[in-house]
Write a protein that holds these residues in place. Structure first.
Motif, short mmCIF file in Angstrom:
data_model
loop_
_atom_site.label_atom_id
_atom_site.label_comp_id
_atom_site.label_asym_id
_atom_site.label_seq_id
_atom_site.Cartn_x
_atom_site.Cartn_y
_atom_site.Cartn_z
N PRO A 80 -83.40 -15.07 52.45
CA PRO A 80 -83.23 -16.49 52.75
C PRO A 80 -84.28 -17.34 52.03
CG PRO A 80 -84.18 -15.36 54.63
CD PRO A 80 -83.97 -14.33 53.57
N ILE A 81 -83.81 -18.44 51.44
CA ILE A 81 -84.70 -19.28 50.63
C ILE A 81 -84.50 -20.73 51.07
CG2 ILE A 81 -85.33 -19.98 48.29
CD1 ILE A 81 -83.83 -17.31 47.43
N GLY A 82 -85.56 -21.37 51.51
CA GLY A 82 -85.45 -22.71 52.05
C GLY A 82 -86.34 -23.70 51.34
N ALA A 83 -87.01 -24.54 52.12
CA ALA A 83 -87.89 -25.57 51.58
C ALA A 83 -88.80 -26.08 52.68
CB ALA A 83 -87.07 -26.73 50.99
N LEU A 84 -89.86 -26.73 52.28
CA LEU A 84 -90.76 -27.43 53.19
C LEU A 84 -90.87 -28.84 52.65
CD1 LEU A 84 -92.56 -26.66 55.69
CD2 LEU A 84 -94.47 -26.57 54.09
N VAL A 140 -87.17 -28.03 58.52
CA VAL A 140 -85.75 -27.93 58.85
C VAL A 140 -85.02 -26.89 58.01
CG1 VAL A 140 -83.53 -29.14 58.74
CG2 VAL A 140 -85.48 -30.21 59.86
N ASP A 141 -85.11 -26.97 56.69
CA ASP A 141 -84.34 -26.05 55.84
C ASP A 141 -84.74 -24.60 56.07
OD1 ASP A 141 -83.07 -28.24 54.82
OD2 ASP A 141 -84.11 -28.24 52.90
N ALA A 142 -86.04 -24.35 56.18
CA ALA A 142 -86.50 -22.98 56.40
C ALA A 142 -86.07 -22.46 57.76
CB ALA A 142 -88.02 -22.91 56.26
N ALA A 168 -74.53 -1.93 57.06
CA ALA A 168 -75.98 -1.88 57.01
C ALA A 168 -76.51 -3.15 56.37
CB ALA A 168 -76.44 -0.66 56.23
N VAL A 169 -77.51 -3.77 57.00
CA VAL A 169 -77.98 -5.07 56.52
C VAL A 169 -79.41 -5.30 56.99
CG1 VAL A 169 -77.03 -6.25 58.55
CG2 VAL A 169 -77.41 -7.55 56.44
N THR A 170 -80.15 -6.05 56.19
CA THR A 170 -81.48 -6.49 56.59
C THR A 170 -81.74 -7.88 56.04
OG1 THR A 170 -83.85 -5.92 56.61
CG2 THR A 170 -82.64 -5.44 54.58
N VAL A 171 -82.57 -8.65 56.74
CA VAL A 171 -82.91 -10.02 56.34
C VAL A 171 -84.41 -10.09 56.10
CG1 VAL A 171 -82.87 -12.46 56.96
CG2 VAL A 171 -81.02 -10.95 57.72
N LEU A 172 -84.80 -10.45 54.90
CA LEU A 172 -86.21 -10.63 54.60
C LEU A 172 -86.73 -11.92 55.23
CD1 LEU A 172 -85.19 -8.60 52.35
CD2 LEU A 172 -87.14 -9.43 51.01
N PRO A 173 -88.05 -12.05 55.37
CA PRO A 173 -88.61 -13.32 55.87
C PRO A 173 -88.24 -14.47 54.96
CG PRO A 173 -90.26 -11.57 55.93
CD PRO A 173 -89.10 -11.03 55.16
N PHE A 181 -79.77 -16.21 49.78
CA PHE A 181 -79.17 -17.01 50.85
C PHE A 181 -79.87 -18.36 50.90
CE2 PHE A 181 -78.14 -18.32 55.11
CZ PHE A 181 -76.98 -17.64 55.48
N ASN A 182 -79.28 -19.34 50.23
CA ASN A 182 -79.95 -20.63 50.05
C ASN A 182 -79.72 -21.58 51.22
OD1 ASN A 182 -81.31 -22.80 48.75
ND2 ASN A 182 -79.33 -23.58 48.06
N ALA A 183 -80.79 -22.33 51.57
CA ALA A 183 -80.72 -23.28 52.67
C ALA A 183 -81.22 -24.66 52.27
CB ALA A 183 -81.53 -22.77 53.86
N HIS A 184 -81.29 -24.94 50.97
CA HIS A 184 -81.82 -26.23 50.48
C HIS A 184 -81.06 -26.64 49.23
CE1 HIS A 184 -84.36 -29.27 48.77
NE2 HIS A 184 -84.86 -28.47 47.85
N GLY A 185 -80.53 -27.86 49.23
CA GLY A 185 -79.72 -28.31 48.11
C GLY A 185 -80.42 -28.26 46.77
N GLY A 186 -81.72 -28.55 46.75
CA GLY A 186 -82.46 -28.54 45.50
C GLY A 186 -82.61 -27.16 44.89
#
Length: 256
Positions: free
Chosen positions: A27-31, A42-44, A64-69, A115-120
Motif C-alpha cells: 500500500p502506497i499513500g501520502a502525507l 487520510v490517504d495513508a 495466500a496474501v500479505t500486506v506490507l506496512p 496498491f495506491n491510495a493517492h491520486g498524485g
C-alpha cells in the motif's frame, strides 16, 4: 483467519508463505493537507485499511496474501503550497518502490500489487510498474483503489461519481473509520475550484497545477454531503470488489 499483516509475522512464517504463490500487497499513500476538516494522514490511513480488508477477503477464499506496512509518503508536490505535506520526487518514489519490489522477489514473492491510495501517485506508479515488470521475473499489478472499484463507488455517493480530495467519499470513510479525526465544524465545500485549466486540458492535454490554484480550501468535492453510513457502505463495497478483481486468475496468468 490467517495473519495477513507482514509486520506482525515472523521471518520463518513469511518464508513459508512465499512458497504458496502469495499475493504481496504494497500500500502506497501520502502525507498531505486534506482541507480544514481532515488530518494529513487520510490517504495513508484509508489506503492501509482498504488493503487489509481486501487481503482478509482473499484469505477467506484460500488465497495466500500479505500486506506490507503503508508507504506513507507519496508524490505530493501539488499540495506543498497549502502546508502540512511531505512529498517525494518521482526519482525517490521509483527508487523506494523498486527496492521494495526487488526485496520481495528475492524472497520468492512473484505476485505483487502496488496498491495506491493517492491520486498524485497514479502516474508515477504506472511508470514504475511499466519499467520494473520486464526485469522482476514477477507479475506486477498497479491499482488505485477507488478507480479499480469505480462501479461500486458511484452508486453510494450523492454529490460526486468517485473520490475527489477531502470530499464526500474521503470524509465519509473517515467518519466511519476514525470519526474522532473529523472536524465537523470546519467542513467547507470544495466547489470553489476554477475549472478553466482542467477544461482546456480535457482534450488530451496536460498541464501541472498546484492544488492551491484549483481550490483555496484544499478541498475538491462536497464533504458536507458525507455521512458515516456512506463511509461504512464504502468500506464494505471497496474491499469486496477489489478482492474479486485480484482473485481473477487471468489477471496473473496473462503473458507479459
Amino acid at each position: 483467519m490467517a495473519e495477513v499483516e507482514w509486520r506482525r509475522m515472523r521471518a520463518e512464517e513469511l518464508n513459508a508463505l512465499a512458497k504458496r504463490d502469495p499475493i504481496a500487497i504494497v500500500p502506497i499513500g501520502a502525507l498531505e493537507q486534506h482541507g480544514p476538516h481532515l488530518p494529513v494522514e487520510v490517504d495513508a490511513l484509508l489506503g492501509e485499511e482498504v488493503a487489509l480488508r481486501t487481503a482478509r477477503l482473499l484469505d477467506q477464499q484460500g488465497i495466500a496474501v500479505t500486506v506490507l506496512p503503508m508507504l506513507w509518503a507519496g508524490v505530493s508536490e501539488h499540495h506543498m503550497s497549502l502546508g502540512g505535506t511531505i512529498t517525494l520526487s518521482q526519482a525517490a518514489m521509483t527508487a523506494v518502490v523498486g527496492d521494495i519490489c526487488r526485496s520481495l522477489t528475492r524472497q520468492g514473492f512473484r505476485r505483487i500489487v502496488l496498491f495506491n491510495a493517492h491520486g498524485g501517485n497514479e502516474a508515477p506508479l504506472r511508470a514504475i510498474a511499466r519499467d520494473l515488470s520486464p526485469d522482476l521475473g514477477a507479475a506486477l499489478v498497479q491499482l488505485t483503489y477507488w478507480l479499480a472499484a469505480a462501479e461500486v463507488v458511484k452508486p453510494l455517493l450523492k454529490s460526486q461519481s468517485n473520490v475527489g480530495h477531502a470530499c464526500e467519499a474521503e470524509t465519509s470513510l473517515m467518519m466511519a473509520l476514525r470519526p474522532e479525526l473529523v472536524a465537523h465544524d470546519r467542513i467547507v465545500s470544495g466547489l470553489d475550484a476554477s475549472d478553466s485549466v482542467e477544461s482546456a486540458a480535457s482534450a488530451g492535454l496536460y498541464r501541472w497545477r498546484s492544488m492551491a490554484a484549483s481550490t483555496g480550501s484544499g478541498v475538491l468535492g462536497r464533504p458536507e454531503a458525507a455521512t458515516r453510513e456512506t463511509g461504512e457502505a464504502l468500506l464494505e463495497a471497496l474491499p469486496r470488489r477489489l478482492a474479486e478483481r485480484l482473485a481473477e486468475p487471468v489477471l496473473w496468468s496473462m503473458a507479459a
